[in-house]
Design a protein around this motif. Structure first.
Motif, PDB file in Angstrom:
ATOM      1  N   ALA A 127       0.836  -1.205   0.000  1.00  0.00           N
ATOM      2  CA  ALA A 127       0.000   0.000   0.000  1.00  0.00           C
ATOM      3  C   ALA A 127       0.868   1.252   0.000  1.00  0.00           C
ATOM      4  O   ALA A 127       0.613   2.209  -0.741  1.00  0.00           O
ATOM      5  N   ALA A 128       1.911   1.243   0.834  1.00  0.00           N
ATOM      6  CA  ALA A 128       2.825   2.389   0.892  1.00  0.00           C
ATOM      7  C   ALA A 128       3.542   2.577  -0.435  1.00  0.00           C
ATOM      8  O   ALA A 128       3.714   3.708  -0.916  1.00  0.00           O
ATOM      9  N   MET A 132       3.474   5.774  -2.945  1.00  0.00           N
ATOM     10  CA  MET A 132       4.701   6.456  -3.380  1.00  0.00           C
ATOM     11  C   MET A 132       4.728   6.588  -4.901  1.00  0.00           C
ATOM     12  O   MET A 132       5.148   7.626  -5.440  1.00  0.00           O
ATOM     13  N   GLY A 133       4.290   5.539  -5.596  1.00  0.00           N
ATOM     14  CA  GLY A 133       4.233   5.609  -7.051  1.00  0.00           C
ATOM     15  C   GLY A 133       3.262   6.674  -7.530  1.00  0.00           C
ATOM     16  O   GLY A 133       3.553   7.425  -8.469  1.00  0.00           O
ATOM     17  N   LEU A 134       2.107   6.759  -6.862  1.00  0.00           N
ATOM     18  CA  LEU A 134       1.115   7.775  -7.211  1.00  0.00           C
ATOM     19  C   LEU A 134       1.667   9.185  -6.964  1.00  0.00           C
ATOM     20  O   LEU A 134       1.512  10.082  -7.802  1.00  0.00           O
ATOM     21  N   LEU A 135       2.352   9.363  -5.832  1.00  0.00           N
ATOM     22  CA  LEU A 135       2.945  10.667  -5.523  1.00  0.00           C
ATOM     23  C   LEU A 135       4.011  11.043  -6.546  1.00  0.00           C
ATOM     24  O   LEU A 135       4.139  12.208  -6.938  1.00  0.00           O
ATOM     25  N   GLY A 136       4.802  10.029  -6.957  1.00  0.00           N
ATOM     26  CA  GLY A 136       5.839  10.283  -7.959  1.00  0.00           C
ATOM     27  C   GLY A 136       5.246  10.771  -9.270  1.00  0.00           C
ATOM     28  O   GLY A 136       5.764  11.706  -9.895  1.00  0.00           O
ATOM     29  N   MET A 137       4.128  10.153  -9.689  1.00  0.00           N
ATOM     30  CA  MET A 137       3.473  10.579 -10.928  1.00  0.00           C
ATOM     31  C   MET A 137       2.866  11.973 -10.777  1.00  0.00           C
ATOM     32  O   MET A 137       2.934  12.794 -11.688  1.00  0.00           O
ATOM     33  N   LEU A 154      -1.200  12.642   1.472  1.00  0.00           N
ATOM     34  CA  LEU A 154      -0.832  11.385   0.819  1.00  0.00           C
ATOM     35  C   LEU A 154       0.614  11.008   1.123  1.00  0.00           C
ATOM     36  O   LEU A 154       0.933   9.824   1.287  1.00  0.00           O
ATOM     37  N   ASP A 155       1.481  12.012   1.206  1.00  0.00           N
ATOM     38  CA  ASP A 155       2.873  11.754   1.556  1.00  0.00           C
ATOM     39  C   ASP A 155       2.966  11.185   2.972  1.00  0.00           C
ATOM     40  O   ASP A 155       3.757  10.272   3.240  1.00  0.00           O
ATOM     41  N   MET A 156       2.156  11.704   3.870  1.00  0.00           N
ATOM     42  CA  MET A 156       2.123  11.190   5.234  1.00  0.00           C
ATOM     43  C   MET A 156       1.619   9.745   5.254  1.00  0.00           C
ATOM     44  O   MET A 156       2.173   8.874   5.944  1.00  0.00           O
ATOM     45  N   PHE A 157       0.567   9.479   4.466  1.00  0.00           N
ATOM     46  CA  PHE A 157       0.026   8.121   4.408  1.00  0.00           C
ATOM     47  C   PHE A 157       1.071   7.136   3.869  1.00  0.00           C
ATOM     48  O   PHE A 157       1.186   5.999   4.344  1.00  0.00           O
ATOM     49  N   SER A 158       1.844   7.558   2.870  1.00  0.00           N
ATOM     50  CA  SER A 158       2.795   6.652   2.221  1.00  0.00           C
ATOM     51  C   SER A 158       3.985   6.322   3.109  1.00  0.00           C
ATOM     52  O   SER A 158       4.547   5.226   3.025  1.00  0.00           O
ATOM     53  N   SER A 159       4.392   7.246   3.972  1.00  0.00           N
ATOM     54  CA  SER A 159       5.585   7.024   4.794  1.00  0.00           C
ATOM     55  C   SER A 159       5.281   6.307   6.101  1.00  0.00           C
ATOM     56  O   SER A 159       6.185   5.786   6.754  1.00  0.00           O
ATOM     57  N   GLY A 415       8.122  -1.267  -3.248  1.00  0.00           N
ATOM     58  CA  GLY A 415       7.603  -2.190  -2.248  1.00  0.00           C
ATOM     59  C   GLY A 415       8.223  -3.557  -2.399  1.00  0.00           C
ATOM     60  O   GLY A 415       9.230  -3.743  -3.087  1.00  0.00           O
ATOM     61  N   ILE A 416       7.607  -4.543  -1.759  1.00  0.00           N
ATOM     62  CA  ILE A 416       8.052  -5.935  -1.844  1.00  0.00           C
ATOM     63  C   ILE A 416       6.829  -6.809  -2.087  1.00  0.00           C
ATOM     64  O   ILE A 416       5.698  -6.392  -1.898  1.00  0.00           O
TER      65      ILE A 416
END
Length: 458
Positions: A127-128, A132-137, A154-159, A415-416
């Motif tokens: 999920a994270a 991160m991919g969405l934020l990068g785009m 969203l950055d807070m959610f991803s980290s 991710g993994i």
């Protein structure tokens, strides 16, 4: 397909119900722990209606039926061998996982332990990674202002998953090591306490040094780390078990958690934590050196060998290394290589589908290939490619070619756990990942057709 008849026939071919120590199933396979493996009639099981392959691996005999079918077969098979899917069954002497581990060698047991710890955590990291991919785009294509409330949230959610990773690992590891999972989470919380400097995302910040009985203790947190908390919770589990042996039952609830947290906390901050950090840094530095020095050659070798590593079960231990890479390097450069090896198995199986004249193999090969493209390779490897051997070699060639390309173009993942088509969601460079995806499939397909294979007589 008559599921009742298949279940009854399976019991007979497995050497009787008494020869099945434990049984469960995953999404596609029956997983059985067998007492006497010599009594198992593997070739006859392979020929049963609905069976897509059978193999011994990781201390278990695994029979591939496919999604949906395996559930229906187990419904009738389970009662015949006294098996249940309930985790807490008072009538069971030991869990299926424990029974399987007893059949493994120490190294395979270690790899399986790491897998059991990290598999439950994978959804949080996936999920994270997708966030991160969405934020990068969003940032690359200027969809949203980086200073906007949406982007910041969203950055807070991803980290979050990486910041509390030690807590997640602490809970899961304590459960696997036989300790109290909630105490494991507390130890993870101690190692990520707000008083400790959060190194996640920082490079130049220096922690304060606390004087404790003449020892200088760095107030540096373990946010985003893996190995330190694994080692600490392992120590915690042994401390907890030792205390329970000597503390009277009447005060066990009070004293055991109290002393466990205190003793493990000191162990974490003074000894195991710093040693684990050094070990984790050493492993990631070594991998980073190989990645940057050997470059595409490393991708060629690892992409070609990964499926062979899967046969040993050692690949289960890679999740811990990949999680460490995500934080220390900023991306997972191993997962794209593994993904190439996996989809290449599908390419080789697809070649078998088009060329074979065996109708049962055709029926197995196509869904197995699709499964491999989605990241699940067991039906392709054990149901088709290893049966004929040369397709497995063809898949290794395709995996090597794809591995070479992803390293050459420096494709990484956020991710993994996800490979194949699902990995597009966490790939940092979806375009080059897609090109490598096609290279691996086509390379394996062509190599398999060129190598050829001997059809079975029946």
């Amino acid at each position: 397909m008559n599921h009742v008849e298949i279940a009854e026939k399976l019991v007979e071919l497995l050497g009787g119900s008494g020869n099945v120590v434990s049984a469960t199933h995953c999404a596609t396979r029956l997983r059985l722990v067998i007492d006497n493996e010599d009594l198992v009639k593997k070739e006859e099981i392979d020929d049963l209606d609905g069976v897509k392959g059978a193999f011994f691996s990781s201390g278990q005999f695994q029979i591939i039926f496919g999604t949906g079918t395996v559930n229906k077969v187990f419904t009738h098979f389970g009662p015949l061998v006294g098996a249940t899917l309930e985790e807490e069954d008072s009538n069971k002497k030991e869990s299926h996982s424990d029974a399987a581990k007893k059949k493994m060698n120490p190294f395979a047991r270690f790899a399986r332990t790491l897998s059991n710890i990290f598999v439950p955590i994978i959804p949080a990291i996936v999920a994270a990674g997708m966030l991160m991919g969405l934020l990068g785009m969003m940032n690359t294509y200027n969809w949203v202002d980086p200073e906007s409330g949406l982007f910041v949230l969203l950055d807070m959610f991803s980290s979050a998953s990486f910041i509390i990773l030690p807590i997640l690992i602490g809970f899961s590891a304590a459960k696997e090591f036989g300790g109290n999972p909630f105490l494991g989470a507390v130890i993870g919380g101690i190692m990520t306490h707000p008083l400790l400097l959060n190194p996640w995302g920082l490079s130049d910040a220096q922690p304060e040094v606390l004087d404790f009985l003449g020892f200088g203790v760095e107030l540096l947190g373990y946010q985003g780390t893996v190995i330190p908390v694994l080692l600490t919770v392992y120590a915690m589990s042994h401390i907890e078990k030792s205390l329970r042996k000597v503390i009277p039952n009447i005060v066990d609830l009070l004293l055991t958690p109290f002393l466990t947290v205190i003793l493990t906390g000191f162990v974490a901050m003074l000894v195991v934590g710093p040693l684990g950090r050094a070990l984790g840094n050493g492993i990631t530095a070594a991998l980073d050196f190989v990645y940057n020095t050997a470059g595409p050659l490393a991708g060629l070798i690892f992409g070609g060998l990964y499926s062979t590593i899967v046969l040993t079960g050692v690949h289960h231990s890679f999740h811990a290394i990949e999680a460490e890479l995500l934080v220390s390097v900023g991306g997972n450069f191993l997962l794209p290589i593994w993904a190439m090896a996996n989809v290449a198995q599908g390419g080789a199986t697809l070649a078998v589908f088009f060329k074979t004249k065996n109708n049962k193999v055709k029926g197995i090969a196509l869904p197995a290939a699709v499964s491999a493209f989605l990241g699940i390779t067991e039906p392709a490897i054990f149901g088709v490619n290893l049966r004929y051997r040369r397709p497995f070699i063809g898949a290794a060639i395709g995996g090597a070619l794809g591995g070479f390309y992803v390293v050459f173009t420096q494709v990484m993942a956020n991710g993994i756990g996800l490979t194949g088509v699902p990995m597009f969601a966490i790939a940092k460079d979806p375009l080059n990942y897609g090109i490598a995806f096609l290279i691996a499939i086509v390379g394996a397909f062509v190599a398999t057709l060129l190598l050829g294979w001997k059809e079975e007589g029946k």
